[in-house]
Design an enzyme around this catalytic site. Structure first.
Site, PDB file in Angstrom:
ATOM      1  N   SER A  50      -4.189   0.238   9.214  1.00 47.22           N
ATOM      2  CA  SER A  50      -2.952   0.117   8.428  1.00 47.22           C
ATOM      3  C   SER A  50      -1.745   0.129   9.364  1.00 47.22           C
ATOM      4  O   SER A  50      -1.873   0.393  10.570  1.00 47.22           O
ATOM      5  CB  SER A  50      -2.847   1.295   7.468  1.00 47.22           C
ATOM      6  OG  SER A  50      -2.642   2.483   8.217  1.00 47.22           O
ATOM      7  N   ASP A  82      -4.786  -4.216   7.876  1.00 47.17           N
ATOM      8  CA  ASP A  82      -4.503  -3.883   6.474  1.00 47.17           C
ATOM      9  C   ASP A  82      -2.993  -4.026   6.216  1.00 47.17           C
ATOM     10  O   ASP A  82      -2.184  -3.454   6.958  1.00 47.17           O
ATOM     11  CB  ASP A  82      -4.954  -2.417   6.272  1.00 47.17           C
ATOM     12  CG  ASP A  82      -5.014  -2.001   4.831  1.00 47.17           C
ATOM     13  OD1 ASP A  82      -5.197  -2.877   3.962  1.00 47.17           O
ATOM     14  OD2 ASP A  82      -4.904  -0.787   4.566  1.00 47.17           O
ATOM     15  N   HIS A  83      -2.635  -4.758   5.190  1.00 49.07           N
ATOM     16  CA  HIS A  83      -1.224  -4.919   4.778  1.00 49.07           C
ATOM     17  C   HIS A  83      -0.297  -5.340   5.912  1.00 49.07           C
ATOM     18  O   HIS A  83       0.748  -4.711   6.140  1.00 49.07           O
ATOM     19  CB  HIS A  83      -0.694  -3.622   4.142  1.00 49.07           C
ATOM     20  CG  HIS A  83      -1.352  -3.293   2.842  1.00 49.07           C
ATOM     21  ND1 HIS A  83      -1.079  -3.959   1.674  1.00 49.07           N
ATOM     22  CD2 HIS A  83      -2.292  -2.372   2.536  1.00 49.07           C
ATOM     23  CE1 HIS A  83      -1.828  -3.462   0.692  1.00 49.07           C
ATOM     24  NE2 HIS A  83      -2.582  -2.509   1.197  1.00 49.07           N
ATOM     25  N   ASP A 104       0.201  -9.644   3.792  1.00 51.63           N
ATOM     26  CA  ASP A 104       0.638  -9.160   2.477  1.00 51.63           C
ATOM     27  C   ASP A 104       2.053  -9.649   2.179  1.00 51.63           C
ATOM     28  O   ASP A 104       3.040  -9.018   2.538  1.00 51.63           O
ATOM     29  CB  ASP A 104       0.569  -7.626   2.463  1.00 51.63           C
ATOM     30  CG  ASP A 104       1.038  -7.044   1.137  1.00 51.63           C
ATOM     31  OD1 ASP A 104       1.443  -7.831   0.251  1.00 51.63           O
ATOM     32  OD2 ASP A 104       1.003  -5.813   0.982  1.00 51.63           O
ATOM     33  N   GLU A 134      -2.316 -11.240  -0.732  1.00 54.22           N
ATOM     34  CA  GLU A 134      -2.157 -10.385  -1.927  1.00 54.22           C
ATOM     35  C   GLU A 134      -1.199 -11.031  -2.904  1.00 54.22           C
ATOM     36  O   GLU A 134      -0.164 -11.577  -2.540  1.00 54.22           O
ATOM     37  CB  GLU A 134      -1.635  -8.998  -1.518  1.00 54.22           C
ATOM     38  CG  GLU A 134      -1.419  -8.082  -2.731  1.00 54.22           C
ATOM     39  CD  GLU A 134      -1.035  -6.652  -2.358  1.00 54.22           C
ATOM     40  OE1 GLU A 134      -1.532  -6.143  -1.331  1.00 54.22           O
ATOM     41  OE2 GLU A 134      -0.231  -6.063  -3.101  1.00 54.22           O
ATOM     42  N   HIS A 208      -7.720  -2.966  -3.846  1.00 56.34           N
ATOM     43  CA  HIS A 208      -7.017  -1.939  -3.045  1.00 56.34           C
ATOM     44  C   HIS A 208      -6.871  -0.684  -3.896  1.00 56.34           C
ATOM     45  O   HIS A 208      -7.106  -0.693  -5.101  1.00 56.34           O
ATOM     46  CB  HIS A 208      -5.630  -2.445  -2.637  1.00 56.34           C
ATOM     47  CG  HIS A 208      -5.664  -3.418  -1.512  1.00 56.34           C
ATOM     48  ND1 HIS A 208      -5.090  -3.157  -0.294  1.00 56.34           N
ATOM     49  CD2 HIS A 208      -6.224  -4.658  -1.416  1.00 56.34           C
ATOM     50  CE1 HIS A 208      -5.285  -4.198   0.505  1.00 56.34           C
ATOM     51  NE2 HIS A 208      -5.967  -5.118  -0.151  1.00 56.34           N
ATOM     52  N   ASN A 230     -11.238  -1.282  -0.825  1.00 54.17           N
ATOM     53  CA  ASN A 230     -10.490  -0.513   0.182  1.00 54.17           C
ATOM     54  C   ASN A 230     -10.423   0.967  -0.173  1.00 54.17           C
ATOM     55  O   ASN A 230     -10.026   1.330  -1.288  1.00 54.17           O
ATOM     56  CB  ASN A 230      -9.056  -1.031   0.256  1.00 54.17           C
ATOM     57  CG  ASN A 230      -8.944  -2.369   0.945  1.00 54.17           C
ATOM     58  OD1 ASN A 230      -9.939  -3.034   1.194  1.00 54.17           O
ATOM     59  ND2 ASN A 230      -7.734  -2.761   1.257  1.00 54.17           N
ATOM     60  N   ASP A 232      -9.057   4.672   1.502  1.00 51.62           N
ATOM     61  CA  ASP A 232      -8.408   5.494   2.523  1.00 51.62           C
ATOM     62  C   ASP A 232      -8.257   6.936   2.022  1.00 51.62           C
ATOM     63  O   ASP A 232      -8.762   7.889   2.631  1.00 51.62           O
ATOM     64  CB  ASP A 232      -7.037   4.888   2.879  1.00 51.62           C
ATOM     65  CG  ASP A 232      -6.359   5.605   4.037  1.00 51.62           C
ATOM     66  OD1 ASP A 232      -6.956   6.537   4.604  1.00 51.62           O
ATOM     67  OD2 ASP A 232      -5.229   5.242   4.387  1.00 51.62           O
TER      68      ASP A 232
END
Ligand code: G3H
Ligand code: 13P
Ligand code: ZN
Length: 284
Positions: A50, A82-83, A104, A134, A208, A230, A232
């Site tokens: 991330s 990620d993102h 994203d 996304e 997500h 996803n 976390d």
């Protein structure tokens, strides 16, 4: 084996109707925990970095740790951004060895999201790096969200069809009622929307904010076309929860390994559970 592409992992998952877990790799112990869980379950796995993880650990450290993990292992491991929201960072990740990136652009107007996603694809595809985009807003918990707010925040199926047609992106993260972080109440997924999206879009879909979503709901979403899940927050909870316990029971402990070791073990357990829920155990 060397890092694999997310594309090949998701293609198989889509054919066989399971999902590959994408777990956030925030430090060495968590990278090791993800690998150990995947090996114990004989499962493919995605380790993702991330924005916060890159800031904390540094891009080269994350890439180094994940590459070492993958190379020493018989299970397929992919490394994913990620993102990502910054084109230059996407380039740095690819240069550093990531095998997949998320661009994203969900906060941008649709046409801008399409344009940037295409720019990322133009660079990534020729070198075999897969791209996730996304559409819709994976925001706060959806408790008390009205129908009109839902329509504004959640992924519009027709827009998803247009987006995929215009970009040719590899996989798409959709907003159907999940949120990042800890939920206040039980999240309720919009399965009807998921079915509509899947009927119009023939690529693997990504969920997500999956920590805290009941297992049955995640499994139903997987049966309906989600191929990457996803996680976390649930790892953070297990990891830090165990650290707190060890420190409370051993207030004089000053050896970080005696605190982080049990935390790593707790992370292995939660990741193994998730892998079994996602149906990817035995699919390496
Ligand atoms: O999707 C976001 C991650 O779960 C957390 O991001 O590491 O930047 O706080 P962060
Ligand atoms: P959670 O932290 O809610 O599990 O979400 C993870 C995520 O979506 C990372 O992109
Ligand atoms: Zn996310």
């Amino acid at each position: 084996m060397p890092l694999v592409s997310v594309h090949e992992l998701l293609e198989k998952a889509s054919e066989e109707r399971y999902a590959v877990g994408a777990f956030n790799a925030n430090n060495m112990e968590i990278v090791q925990a993800i690998l150990e869980a995947a090996e114990l379950e004989n499962s493919p796995v995605i380790m993702q970095a991330s924005q916060g993880a890159i800031k904390y650990a540094g891009l080269e450290f994350i890439t180094g740790m994940v590459k070492i993990a993958a190379e020493s292992s018989p299970v397929p491991v992919a490394l994913h951004l990620d993102h990502g929201t910054d084109f230059d960072q996407v380039v740095r990740c690819i240069r550093s060895g990531f095998t997949a990136v998320m661009y994203d652009g969900s906060k941008l107007p649709l046409e801008e999201n399409i344009a940037y996603t295409k720019k990322v694809l133009d660079m990534a595809r020729p070198i075999g790096v897969s791209v996730e985009a996304e559409l819709g807003k994976i925001g706060g918990t959806e408790d008390n969200v009205s129908v009109s707010e839902r329509d504004a925040l959640f992924t519009d199926p027709e827009e998803a069809r247009y987006f995929v047609e215009q970009t040719g992106v590899d996989c798409l993260a959709i907003a159907i009622g999940t949120a990042h972080g800890q939920y206040k109440g039980e999240p309720k997924l919009d399965f009807e929307r998921l079915a509509q999206i899947k009927s119009l879009v023939d690529i693997p879909l990504v969920l997500h904010g999956s920590s805290g979503v009941p297992d049955e709901a995640v499994q139903k979403a997987i049966q309906m076309g989600i191929c990457k899940v996803n996680i976390d927050t649930n790892i953070r909870e297990a990891f830090v929860g165990e650290m707190r316990k060890v420190i409370a029971n051993n207030p004089d402990e000053i050896d970080p390994r005696k605190i982080l070791g049990p935390a790593r073990k707790a992370a292995v357990e939660i990741i193994r559970k998730k892998i079994r829920v996602f149906g990817s155990a035995g699919k390496a």
